[in-house]
Scaffold this motif. Sequence first.
Motif, mmCIF file in Angstrom:
data_model
loop_
_atom_site.group_PDB
_atom_site.id
_atom_site.type_symbol
_atom_site.label_atom_id
_atom_site.label_comp_id
_atom_site.label_asym_id
_atom_site.label_seq_id
_atom_site.Cartn_x
_atom_site.Cartn_y
_atom_site.Cartn_z
ATOM 1 N N TYR A 118 0.848 -1.191 0.000
ATOM 2 C CA TYR A 118 0.000 0.000 0.000
ATOM 3 C C TYR A 118 0.885 1.242 0.000
ATOM 4 O O TYR A 118 1.988 1.230 0.557
ATOM 5 N N ILE A 119 0.356 2.311 -0.594
ATOM 6 C CA ILE A 119 1.063 3.590 -0.611
ATOM 7 C C ILE A 119 0.169 4.643 0.030
ATOM 8 O O ILE A 119 -1.006 4.777 -0.332
ATOM 9 N N LEU A 120 0.723 5.345 1.002
ATOM 10 C CA LEU A 120 -0.015 6.384 1.707
ATOM 11 C C LEU A 120 0.355 7.745 1.123
ATOM 12 O O LEU A 120 1.525 8.138 1.123
ATOM 13 N N TYR A 121 -0.643 8.438 0.605
ATOM 14 C CA TYR A 121 -0.453 9.773 0.048
ATOM 15 C C TYR A 121 -1.183 10.785 0.928
ATOM 16 O O TYR A 121 -2.048 10.422 1.727
ATOM 17 N N LEU A 145 -5.078 6.098 1.236
ATOM 18 C CA LEU A 145 -4.294 4.875 1.080
ATOM 19 C C LEU A 145 -4.692 4.188 -0.223
ATOM 20 O O LEU A 145 -5.878 3.970 -0.481
ATOM 21 N N ARG A 146 -3.689 3.873 -1.030
ATOM 22 C CA ARG A 146 -3.952 3.202 -2.303
ATOM 23 C C ARG A 146 -3.313 1.820 -2.305
ATOM 24 O O ARG A 146 -2.192 1.643 -1.827
ATOM 25 N N GLU A 147 -4.016 0.881 -2.864
ATOM 26 C CA GLU A 147 -3.477 -0.461 -3.038
ATOM 27 C C GLU A 147 -2.501 -0.428 -4.213
ATOM 28 O O GLU A 147 -2.827 0.085 -5.285
ATOM 29 N N SER A 148 -1.315 -0.953 -4.015
ATOM 30 C CA SER A 148 -0.273 -0.824 -5.042
ATOM 31 C C SER A 148 -0.640 -1.533 -6.333
ATOM 32 O O SER A 148 -0.434 -0.998 -7.430
ATOM 33 N N LYS A 149 -1.190 -2.747 -6.247
ATOM 34 C CA LYS A 149 -1.471 -3.532 -7.450
ATOM 35 C C LYS A 149 -2.568 -2.910 -8.293
ATOM 36 O O LYS A 149 -2.442 -2.793 -9.520
ATOM 37 N N SER A 150 -3.653 -2.523 -7.669
ATOM 38 C CA SER A 150 -4.801 -2.019 -8.425
ATOM 39 C C SER A 150 -4.803 -0.504 -8.580
ATOM 40 O O SER A 150 -5.437 0.034 -9.485
ATOM 41 N N VAL A 154 -8.416 2.841 -1.026
ATOM 42 C CA VAL A 154 -9.172 1.950 -0.142
ATOM 43 C C VAL A 154 -9.491 2.591 1.212
ATOM 44 O O VAL A 154 -10.278 2.052 1.993
ATOM 45 N N TRP A 155 -8.886 3.743 1.488
ATOM 46 C CA TRP A 155 -9.091 4.392 2.796
ATOM 47 C C TRP A 155 -8.741 5.864 2.654
ATOM 48 O O TRP A 155 -7.813 6.224 1.919
ATOM 49 N N ASN A 198 -10.441 -4.091 10.429
ATOM 50 C CA ASN A 198 -11.779 -4.372 9.943
ATOM 51 C C ASN A 198 -11.815 -4.899 8.516
ATOM 52 O O ASN A 198 -12.867 -5.260 8.011
ATOM 53 N N ARG A 199 -10.655 -4.948 7.878
ATOM 54 C CA ARG A 199 -10.575 -5.393 6.486
ATOM 55 C C ARG A 199 -10.878 -6.880 6.393
ATOM 56 O O ARG A 199 -10.343 -7.681 7.157
#
Length: 202
Positions: A118-121, A145-150, A154-155, A198-199
Amino acid sequence: MTKKFVWILALAAGFFTGCGAARPSKFYELTIPGDSTGPAQSNPLPITLLLGPLRAAHMYREDSIVFSSSAETMGTYQYQKWAEPPNEMLVEMLLRELRASGKYRAVDYLRSNSRGDYILYGRLYDFKEISGTPVLARVTVDAELRESKSGATVWTHYYSHDEPVTGKDISAVVAALDRNALRGMAEIRSSLEQYFSNRPSN
């Protein structure tokens, strides 16, 4: 000739005045959480978090301390400065917060050769003194928060808080901004932990 002579005298006076002892600048820094490695955990989440840069307006990417009035007229102190730009100090503060939690397999800065789950921006909107009664220290940060693969977001978390300044000098403003920043980064850390707890498990 007379006007030219007066102009030259004025220029010379300004030059010699400028050659006097310059007022020294004072530099301030935020409190960075201490243990960057974090406590040992028996089962940290199998997640590597990467922290991207915190985007910000130009004035928050410089070292000047920013102030504003109630009418949103903004300025900077000439001799009161940050040791580093606020957006960089906040990223370091958050990095230490996340590492110290011990919740993740690894937490690091986003680099060209980095690999993470995950990458936090984020974006810094406010990091300033607001004049008034009382004087306030405002911090506003938007994180995602972004999922790296897709590449999917996500948050998200939005933090905005006005911390009262308990003194009349610039050091009191700095202390209030420091308290506010620590609170904000701790809130982001806590919200992230709640998201991952909670995921749904895959």
